[in-house]
Design a protein around this motif. Structure first.
Motif, short mmCIF file in Angstrom:
data_model
loop_
_atom_site.label_atom_id
_atom_site.label_comp_id
_atom_site.label_asym_id
_atom_site.label_seq_id
_atom_site.Cartn_x
_atom_site.Cartn_y
_atom_site.Cartn_z
N ASN A 394 0.84 -1.21 0.00
CA ASN A 394 0.00 0.00 0.00
C ASN A 394 0.87 1.25 0.00
N HIS A 396 0.28 5.33 0.55
CA HIS A 396 -0.65 6.43 0.84
C HIS A 396 0.11 7.72 0.58
N SER A 426 -6.90 1.67 -6.91
CA SER A 426 -6.38 2.97 -6.50
C SER A 426 -7.49 3.98 -6.26
N HIS A 430 -4.23 7.04 -2.81
CA HIS A 430 -3.89 5.75 -2.22
C HIS A 430 -3.81 4.70 -3.33
N SER A 432 -3.15 0.43 -3.82
CA SER A 432 -2.88 -0.89 -3.26
C SER A 432 -2.51 -1.82 -4.40
N MET A 509 -8.61 -6.12 -0.65
CA MET A 509 -8.76 -5.19 -1.77
C MET A 509 -9.56 -5.85 -2.89
#
Ligand code: ADP
Ligand code: PHD
Length: 544
Positions: A394, A396, A426, A430, A432, A509
């Motif tokens: 991840n 951020h 996304s 952010h 992932s 996710m």
């Protein structure tokens, strides 16, 4: 399944005699004489049979007697073999060779024991199955010893230089297919078959500057065909599924499972009637039959479904294989070595997909008209699959809005460190990403004790930290629902995710919509088998 007529000058798939000349695609016995087409390479009607590593490891005699020997009555057969695995692929020859290469890199001399174990294993397999033909056995044993001697020399050289190039890595890996094909050749010869060992490891002698494009594959298929036909008109070639000096390295450019691609190119070059991929399982199932006892057999899947299934954890066929063979209109059949008379699962394009593709003339697609109208009423997903050994990465972003080039920078960092992403999701600030790796990326148990073991991942994390806060979630798995009818099954995503939720499977996710035929999410690896069964029970059976 209705096959389209595929080539004007040749028989339609439907009319062609099938596997071993015993069953047609419709299931009836076909005993018609086969016409010899003088225009085809070798003037014959070829079937290419590729045998997976676990099949050669466990059922070699059955392959030689019940499949190849029995099949030769009706057709010419070209055999392509992968490296032997006597248990699972994880413990098979290729994995042991790659482990030996990694040991060399780590400065260890464990590779000596690995090579000796492989040598003993192959010699013993020969004694068990070729014992009644002492001359053939002797020649085979000498060849195995010579191969292992060369292998040791390569590994020893790399150990001394403290360097393992992708070329040496490939060469080490090639020994697996060489040993396997020496074994299969001897086994066939001992049963009276005029088999010839065909080593493809140095088949690439033509210029390869442009990389793995269509031209390269065309040249490669021609070179393979020339090599096969140079062994004479009546031989059964036993071909190493390893095919040499691919620009950039076979492992890096094609990846594991490359023997399928070799078989495909052989099939294209020989203009084969059919490409058969022989496995240890009874065709393709709605889920991995080892994990889901209620999984059902599938009669056919489309090339894209087969590719998605393979990429997301169900080893059906190497994704590069399909393009070559389908373009040449050669049907692919997945068959079971333990059940040779069964038709198997065919991989062939869905005529509805083809019609839809033809209708799409340009850039824009109106889904509700083109797809929903063209397809039959919604039915069911084709299969569900699990890809284990996933780490979620991840990032951020520190900025409140996404800076221009945020995603580009993330991808260039991953590219720089040679990491590829299996799934991505996304939001504005952010991202992932699900990353797969066979070897452990992290070690340690609790959040406090965990550390990164993989140099590439460490490098990527360091670079990504400049863009924002980075965290890693280990021990995850991707669960994917695959099917050509998913796009017209209104509500299927909801049912997939709510089924998981109702059974207490937490979703880390989600990725949906990137591929029309795949809905995927990331879950905890320890829940993977339960999740697979839950999804199969709820989304496959009640739709009957
Ligand atoms: N949906 C699926 N259908 C069939 N096999 C599957 C599926 N998903 C996973 N598998 C697994 O894929 C493997 C493929 O067969 P195997 O003979 O082991 O491969 P290979 O030919 O490469 O040696 C089997 O171990 C089987 O359990
Ligand atoms: N032996 C190689 C190539 C291959 O195609 O394997 P299999 O056919 O057993 O999946 C590998 O293990 O990747």
């Amino acid at each position: 399944m209705e096959f389209p007529v595929i080539r004007r000058e040749r028989q339609s798939v439907r009319e062609r005699p099938s596997t071993n000349g015993t069953n047609t695609p419709n299931g009836e016995i076909d005993r018609r004489p086969h016409t010899q087409d003088k225009d085809l390479p070798g003037g014959a009607n070829w079937v290419v049979q590729k045998f997976g590593g676990t099949s050669v490891g466990k059922f070699a005699v059955k392959i030689a007697e019940d499949i190849v020997l029995a099949g030769l009555k009706d057709q010419r057969i070209a055999v392509v073999c992968s490296a032997r695995s006597t248990g699972t692929k994880a413990e098979g020859t290729t994995n042991r060779l790659l482990r030996a290469a990694r040991d060399v890199l780590a400065g260890s001399r464990k590779y000596v024991d690995i090579v000796e174990a492989l040598r003993v294993d192959h010699v013993q397999a020969g004694r068990d199955c070729i014992g009644s033909s002492p001359k053939i056995l002797q020649h085979y044993t000498e060849s195995v010893n010579a191969e292992c001697h060369e292998l040791l020399k390569d590994l020893g050289g790399a150990h001394q230089l403290e360097e393992m190039t992708s070329g040496t890595m490939d060469k080490v890996m090639s020994r697996g297919e060489k040993l396997s094909c020496l074994y299969m050749t001897a086994l066939l010869q001992a049963r009276g078959v005029n088999a010839a060992y065909v080593d493809m490891s140095s088949v690439i002698t033509f210029p390869t500057a442009k990389g793995l494009n269509d031209d390269f594959y065309r040249h490669l298929a021609e070179a393979m065909t020339d090599k096969i036909l140079s062994h004479g008109p009546d031989v059964v070639p036993v071909i190493t599924g390893y095919f040499g000096k691919v620009p950039g390295g076979l492992l890096d450019q094609v990846g594991r499972g490359y023997t399928d691609l070799c078989a495909a190119l052989v099939a294209v070059g020989l203009q084969a009637r059919e490409l058969q991929i022989w496995k240890e399982v009874d065709r393709i199932f709605t889920a991995d039959p080892r994990k889901v006892p209620t999984a059902r057999l599938l009669d056919s899947v489309t090339p894209s479904e087969a590719a998605e299934l393979t990429f997301y954890g169900s080893e059906v066929i190497h994704p590069f294989t399909m393009d070559q063979v389908i373009r040449a209109s050669i049907p692919i059949r997945i068959k079971n070595v333990m059940n040779p008379r069964h038709n198997g699962t065919t991989i062939f394009p869905d005529p509805a997909d083809e019609a839809a593709a033809k209708k799409r003339s340009g850039l824009f697609r109106n889904r509700s008209v083109s797809n929903l109208a063209l397809h039959a009423p919604p039915k069911r997903p084709t299969a569900v699959t699990i890809k284990p050994s996933i780490t979620v990465l991840n990032v951020h972003s520190k900025r409140r809005t996404r800076a221009h080039g945020f995603l580009m920078s993330i991808f260039s960092i991953l590219d720089k460190h040679g990491l590829s992403v299996d799934l991505i999701s996304s939001s504005e600030v952010h991202v992932s990403m699900a990353i797969h790796s066979e070897s452990a990326l992290l070690s340690g148990q609790g959040e406090e004790e965990m550390k990164i073991e993989d140099a590439a991942l460490q490098g990527a994390v360091d670079d990504l930290s400049r863009w924002g806060d980075v965290d890693l979630v280990p021990n995850m798995a991707i669960i994917s629902l695959v099917g050509r009818q998913l796009r017209s099954m209104v509500g299927i995503s909801g049912r997939f995710f709510s089924t998981l939720g109702e059974h207490g499977v937490n979703i880390e996710m989600i990725s949906q919509g990137a591929s029309e035929i795949n809905i995927s999410c990331v879950i905890e690896e320890r829940e993977a088998n339960r999740a697979l069964n839950v999804v199969h029970t709820n989304l496959f059976t009640f739709l009957e």
